[in-house]
Design an enzyme around this catalytic site. Sequence first.
Site, short mmCIF file in Angstrom:
data_model
loop_
_atom_site.label_atom_id
_atom_site.label_comp_id
_atom_site.label_asym_id
_atom_site.label_seq_id
_atom_site.Cartn_x
_atom_site.Cartn_y
_atom_site.Cartn_z
CD1 TRP A 1 -25.07 4.87 -15.72
CD2 TRP A 1 -24.19 4.46 -17.91
NE1 TRP A 1 -23.67 5.11 -15.63
CE2 TRP A 1 -23.19 5.01 -16.92
CE3 TRP A 1 -24.05 4.36 -19.20
CZ2 TRP A 1 -21.83 4.99 -17.35
CZ3 TRP A 1 -22.71 4.66 -19.54
CH2 TRP A 1 -21.66 4.82 -18.80
CG HIS B 1 -24.32 9.34 -15.72
ND1 HIS B 1 -22.98 8.91 -16.48
CD2 HIS B 1 -24.89 10.10 -16.54
CE1 HIS B 1 -23.16 9.12 -17.68
NE2 HIS B 1 -24.48 9.56 -17.74
NE ARG C 1 -26.23 4.69 -12.49
CZ ARG C 1 -25.02 4.39 -12.71
NH1 ARG C 1 -24.32 3.23 -12.29
NH2 ARG C 1 -24.09 5.42 -12.70
CD GLN D 1 -22.89 9.08 -10.49
OE1 GLN D 1 -22.57 10.08 -11.25
NE2 GLN D 1 -22.59 7.78 -10.86
CB VAL E 1 -12.86 9.40 -20.00
CG1 VAL E 1 -13.64 10.44 -19.26
CG2 VAL E 1 -13.33 8.07 -19.42
CB ALA F 1 -14.56 14.09 -16.62
N1 PHE Z 1 -20.44 8.56 -14.84
C1 PHE Z 1 -19.69 7.53 -14.39
C2 PHE Z 1 -20.66 6.48 -13.69
O1 PHE Z 1 -21.68 6.82 -13.37
C3 PHE Z 1 -18.35 7.99 -13.54
C4 PHE Z 1 -17.35 8.76 -14.48
C5 PHE Z 1 -17.44 10.23 -14.38
C6 PHE Z 1 -16.40 8.32 -15.07
C7 PHE Z 1 -16.64 10.90 -15.07
C8 PHE Z 1 -15.35 8.82 -15.62
C9 PHE Z 1 -15.54 10.40 -15.80
O2 PHE Z 1 -20.20 5.44 -13.51
#
Ligand code: PHE
Length: 331
Positions: free
Chosen positions: A153, A174, A200, A214, A257, A299
């Site tokens: 990121w 995100h 980003r 998102q 996760v 998530a």
């Molecule tokens: N935040 C991650 C992304 O920007 C996406 C994601 C969200 C993945 C929640 C897993 C759980 O790529």
Amino acid sequence: MIEKIEKLKIKAENDLKSCVSDKDFEDWRVNYLGRKSELSDILKNIKNLDQEQKKVVGSLGNKTRIELEGKLKDTKNRISGTIGTSKSSEDYSLPSRHISMGKLHPVTLTLREIRKAFVSLGFQIAEGPEIELDKYNFDMLNIPEDHPARDMWDTMWIDEKINKNGEKMLLRTHTSPVQARIMENQDPPIRVIVPGKCYRYEATDSTHEWHFYQVEGLAVDKNLTFSDLKGTLYEFAKKMFGSETKIRFRCDYFPFVEPGVDMSIYWEGKWLEILGAGMVHPKVFEKAGYKDKNLSGFAFGMGPERIAMIKHNIDDIRLFYSNDLRFLEQF
Ligand code: PHE
């Protein structure tokens, strides 16, 4: 005589400026161009002038008449274009003037569809700040300062990196930081989606924008399992892409996760990845202050631009934000 015609012309032009209705125009015409008008009078009496005068006055008089007639026509056209006088004020069968209507942006439409799908599955909708603290964007999500995952990121930092508590601030990369914010403030059970803008620091191309939306999702409860994640996202995919939609999960890595996956849909003969997901990492629960050992959750995060691109066959993400009406008016 010449001076008289010139003065007359100036007066006529001035008076014309205050005409707005059909009646105003008709009165003006009778007054300045009609049979009993001063100009007609002058032209009628030309025969009494000497040869030289006849020529000069005659040509100026006629020229003035033609000019005034032209001005009347132009003014009438212009006014009827704005307030609908002249013919259209009497003829009610004429089509109305075109009023251009605004439209919802294709991404807004897609966001609404996503919201609707999840609301029907019992999710609530939450939002979080676009200017975020480093802590929520990274630390609380199990992405420590020196973690290589931060490379995923590339961040736009706020120039004054420090807020009043001495914390670094950035444009969120995100919507996942809102997971941590929600868990800090709310007790389970939680079922929430978070639509919002992200940023980003990266070069743009047909599949990358430096700003985009998102939609995050978070469910926390007792005994939630990976089957719940799969079932929820399968239902979502069917609502979004049609009841026959096939989905596929593959292993993927996100620090917040465990296990982590990405999900693809089968679309026109190809597998297309539409989101990242996984079971909430125990470290994330711990940092959010959730102590209960029986808690589990899942998530997910998806890009609505990407979903809109798949559904509407759009080949360049930059089209969404280039403000070209030829593109936007199609939705
Ligand atoms: N935040 C991650 C992304 O920007 C996406 C994601 C969200 C993945 C929640 C897993 C759980 O790529």
